[in-house]
Design a protein around this motif. Sequence first.
Motif, PDB file in Angstrom:
ATOM      1  N   TRP A 118     -32.926-111.458  -6.612  1.00  0.00           N
ATOM      2  CA  TRP A 118     -32.330-112.727  -7.043  1.00  0.00           C
ATOM      3  C   TRP A 118     -33.362-113.577  -7.787  1.00  0.00           C
ATOM      4  CZ3 TRP A 118     -33.643-117.638  -4.887  1.00  0.00           C
ATOM      5  CH2 TRP A 118     -32.835-118.694  -5.301  1.00  0.00           C
ATOM      6  N   PHE A 119     -34.557-113.661  -7.222  1.00  0.00           N
ATOM      7  CA  PHE A 119     -35.598-114.516  -7.792  1.00  0.00           C
ATOM      8  C   PHE A 119     -36.094-113.985  -9.132  1.00  0.00           C
ATOM      9  CE2 PHE A 119     -39.912-116.621  -7.435  1.00  0.00           C
ATOM     10  CZ  PHE A 119     -39.424-117.910  -7.600  1.00  0.00           C
ATOM     11  N   GLY A 144     -30.748-124.245  -6.901  1.00  0.00           N
ATOM     12  CA  GLY A 144     -29.956-123.201  -6.257  1.00  0.00           C
ATOM     13  C   GLY A 144     -30.622-122.704  -4.994  1.00  0.00           C
ATOM     14  N   SER A 145     -29.920-121.803  -4.323  1.00  0.00           N
ATOM     15  CA  SER A 145     -30.467-121.230  -3.098  1.00  0.00           C
ATOM     16  C   SER A 145     -29.917-119.832  -2.897  1.00  0.00           C
ATOM     17  CB  SER A 145     -30.148-122.113  -1.890  1.00  0.00           C
ATOM     18  OG  SER A 145     -28.757-122.331  -1.777  1.00  0.00           O
ATOM     19  N   PHE A 146     -30.643-119.064  -2.109  1.00  0.00           N
ATOM     20  CA  PHE A 146     -30.231-117.700  -1.787  1.00  0.00           C
ATOM     21  C   PHE A 146     -30.200-117.564  -0.278  1.00  0.00           C
ATOM     22  CE2 PHE A 146     -30.892-113.154  -1.074  1.00  0.00           C
ATOM     23  CZ  PHE A 146     -29.901-112.631  -1.895  1.00  0.00           C
ATOM     24  N   ASN A 147     -28.997-117.315   0.247  1.00  0.00           N
ATOM     25  CA  ASN A 147     -28.796-117.198   1.683  1.00  0.00           C
ATOM     26  C   ASN A 147     -28.692-115.720   2.057  1.00  0.00           C
ATOM     27  OD1 ASN A 147     -27.621-117.154   4.327  1.00  0.00           O
ATOM     28  ND2 ASN A 147     -26.947-119.247   3.999  1.00  0.00           N
ATOM     29  N   THR A 148     -29.493-115.291   3.015  1.00  0.00           N
ATOM     30  CA  THR A 148     -29.500-113.878   3.422  1.00  0.00           C
ATOM     31  C   THR A 148     -28.770-113.645   4.740  1.00  0.00           C
ATOM     32  OG1 THR A 148     -31.559-114.040   4.659  1.00  0.00           O
ATOM     33  CG2 THR A 148     -31.737-113.506   2.307  1.00  0.00           C
ATOM     34  N   GLU A 149     -28.204-114.681   5.310  1.00  0.00           N
ATOM     35  CA  GLU A 149     -27.621-114.544   6.652  1.00  0.00           C
ATOM     36  C   GLU A 149     -26.450-113.562   6.719  1.00  0.00           C
ATOM     37  OE1 GLU A 149     -28.659-118.322   9.227  1.00  0.00           O
ATOM     38  OE2 GLU A 149     -27.292-118.832   7.589  1.00  0.00           O
ATOM     39  N   LYS A 150     -25.749-113.341   5.612  1.00  0.00           N
ATOM     40  CA  LYS A 150     -24.615-112.417   5.628  1.00  0.00           C
ATOM     41  C   LYS A 150     -24.974-111.005   5.182  1.00  0.00           C
ATOM     42  CE  LYS A 150     -21.184-115.994   5.257  1.00  0.00           C
ATOM     43  NZ  LYS A 150     -20.160-116.653   4.482  1.00  0.00           N
ATOM     44  N   ILE A 151     -26.231-110.788   4.850  1.00  0.00           N
ATOM     45  CA  ILE A 151     -26.659-109.449   4.430  1.00  0.00           C
ATOM     46  C   ILE A 151     -26.730-108.552   5.662  1.00  0.00           C
ATOM     47  CG2 ILE A 151     -28.551-108.068   3.467  1.00  0.00           C
ATOM     48  CD1 ILE A 151     -29.170-110.454   1.631  1.00  0.00           C
ATOM     49  N   ARG A 152     -26.070-107.445   5.585  1.00  0.00           N
ATOM     50  CA  ARG A 152     -26.054-106.468   6.671  1.00  0.00           C
ATOM     51  C   ARG A 152     -26.462-105.109   6.117  1.00  0.00           C
ATOM     52  NH1 ARG A 152     -26.417-110.305   9.277  1.00  0.00           N
ATOM     53  NH2 ARG A 152     -24.779-111.431  10.289  1.00  0.00           N
ATOM     54  N   ALA A 153     -26.990-104.286   6.983  1.00  0.00           N
ATOM     55  CA  ALA A 153     -27.373-102.929   6.571  1.00  0.00           C
ATOM     56  C   ALA A 153     -26.110-102.070   6.491  1.00  0.00           C
ATOM     57  CB  ALA A 153     -28.368-102.331   7.559  1.00  0.00           C
ATOM     58  N   THR A 154     -25.635-101.834   5.276  1.00  0.00           N
ATOM     59  CA  THR A 154     -24.451-101.001   5.074  1.00  0.00           C
ATOM     60  C   THR A 154     -24.866 -99.531   5.120  1.00  0.00           C
ATOM     61  OG1 THR A 154     -24.766-101.103   2.695  1.00  0.00           O
ATOM     62  CG2 THR A 154     -23.304-102.757   3.663  1.00  0.00           C
ATOM     63  N   VAL A 177     -43.829-112.652  -0.440  1.00  0.00           N
ATOM     64  CA  VAL A 177     -43.085-112.014  -1.536  1.00  0.00           C
ATOM     65  C   VAL A 177     -42.974-112.969  -2.719  1.00  0.00           C
ATOM     66  CG1 VAL A 177     -40.780-111.216  -2.230  1.00  0.00           C
ATOM     67  CG2 VAL A 177     -41.797-110.382  -0.109  1.00  0.00           C
ATOM     68  N   MET A 178     -42.591-114.213  -2.440  1.00  0.00           N
ATOM     69  CA  MET A 178     -42.398-115.178  -3.526  1.00  0.00           C
ATOM     70  C   MET A 178     -43.727-115.507  -4.217  1.00  0.00           C
ATOM     71  SD  MET A 178     -39.092-115.845  -3.426  1.00  0.00           S
ATOM     72  CE  MET A 178     -38.627-117.469  -3.937  1.00  0.00           C
ATOM     73  N   GLN A 179     -44.781-115.717  -3.423  1.00  0.00           N
ATOM     74  CA  GLN A 179     -46.080-116.019  -4.037  1.00  0.00           C
ATOM     75  C   GLN A 179     -46.592-114.839  -4.850  1.00  0.00           C
ATOM     76  OE1 GLN A 179     -48.140-117.963  -0.449  1.00  0.00           O
ATOM     77  NE2 GLN A 179     -48.937-119.059  -2.228  1.00  0.00           N
ATOM     78  N   CYS A 180     -46.343-113.643  -4.400  1.00  0.00           N
ATOM     79  CA  CYS A 180     -46.764-112.457  -5.149  1.00  0.00           C
ATOM     80  C   CYS A 180     -46.039-112.395  -6.500  1.00  0.00           C
ATOM     81  CB  CYS A 180     -46.490-111.198  -4.337  1.00  0.00           C
ATOM     82  SG  CYS A 180     -46.999-109.685  -5.164  1.00  0.00           S
ATOM     83  N   LYS A 200     -33.924-117.036   5.782  1.00  0.00           N
ATOM     84  CA  LYS A 200     -32.516-117.387   5.993  1.00  0.00           C
ATOM     85  C   LYS A 200     -31.901-117.897   4.700  1.00  0.00           C
ATOM     86  CE  LYS A 200     -32.572-118.556  10.871  1.00  0.00           C
ATOM     87  NZ  LYS A 200     -32.486-119.647  11.846  1.00  0.00           N
ATOM     88  N   CYS A 201     -32.525-118.917   4.120  1.00  0.00           N
ATOM     89  CA  CYS A 201     -32.008-119.503   2.879  1.00  0.00           C
ATOM     90  C   CYS A 201     -33.165-120.139   2.125  1.00  0.00           C
ATOM     91  CB  CYS A 201     -30.925-120.531   3.184  1.00  0.00           C
ATOM     92  SG  CYS A 201     -30.076-121.122   1.712  1.00  0.00           S
ATOM     93  N   THR A 202     -33.462-119.608   0.967  1.00  0.00           N
ATOM     94  CA  THR A 202     -34.542-120.126   0.128  1.00  0.00           C
ATOM     95  C   THR A 202     -33.963-121.045  -0.931  1.00  0.00           C
ATOM     96  OG1 THR A 202     -35.999-118.242   0.487  1.00  0.00           O
ATOM     97  CG2 THR A 202     -36.301-119.446  -1.573  1.00  0.00           C
ATOM     98  N   GLY A 203     -34.532-122.250  -1.008  1.00  0.00           N
ATOM     99  CA  GLY A 203     -34.108-123.206  -2.023  1.00  0.00           C
ATOM    100  C   GLY A 203     -35.061-123.211  -3.200  1.00  0.00           C
TER     101      GLY A 203
END
Length: 169
Positions: free
Chosen positions: A63-64, A34-44, A98-101, A16-19
Motif C-alpha cells: 500500500w505504502f 489516508g490510512s491502512f487498516n490491517t485488522e481484517k487481513i486474514r491468512a487465506t 518497514v516504513m523507515q526502510c 493495526k492502522c497506519t495513518g
Amino acid sequence: MSDKKYYLYGLDISLKCTGVSIYDIEEKRFVYIGSFNTEKIRATKEYRGLHLNALKLKKLADWFKEIIKKYPPYIVAIERMFSRFPTETQVIAKATGVMQCMLWNKPQFLYPPKTVKKEIINGNASKALVKSEILKRYPELEMKNEDESDAVAVALCHLIQTGMIEWKK
C-alpha cells in the motif's frame, strides 16, 4: 520553475492502522490524508503457513509503495513509537522498521507523542482535542480516524518546529 514537488510525510505508524498525511511544502496544503487498516487481513488459503504479522507487514508495504510512487517524499516526520505492552511494542517496532526502510534515503525526524500534542495545543491534550484544534485551522481536512489526525498532527509538528508555518496557540 521546476516540476519537482516537495512533499512532507507525516506518519503515525502501527500494524493495526497506519495513518499517513502528505503536505505539499510549496503549495502549503495537505494533498493526501489516508490510512491502512490491517485488522481484517486474514491468512487465506494462498497464505496458509505464513505468519499473520508478516503478511500484514507485506500488505502495508505494498500500500505504502503506491503512495510513494504518487507522492515522492522529500522529508519525513514520524510519531516516535512508545512502549506500553511488550508484544504490542514489538509489532509497532516491526511496522516502523518497514516504513523507515522504505524511506531510508529521505531525512527522517521522529517526534514523541507529547511533543506533537504540545506543538498543536498542549502535551497532555487528548487525541480528540488535537484533532479539534487542527480542524479549527484546516476545516477542509477530512480525517476518518485517529491515525489520520495523528499523522496530520505529526506533519504540523514538523512544520511548526522548523518554522515553515506559523502556529499560535
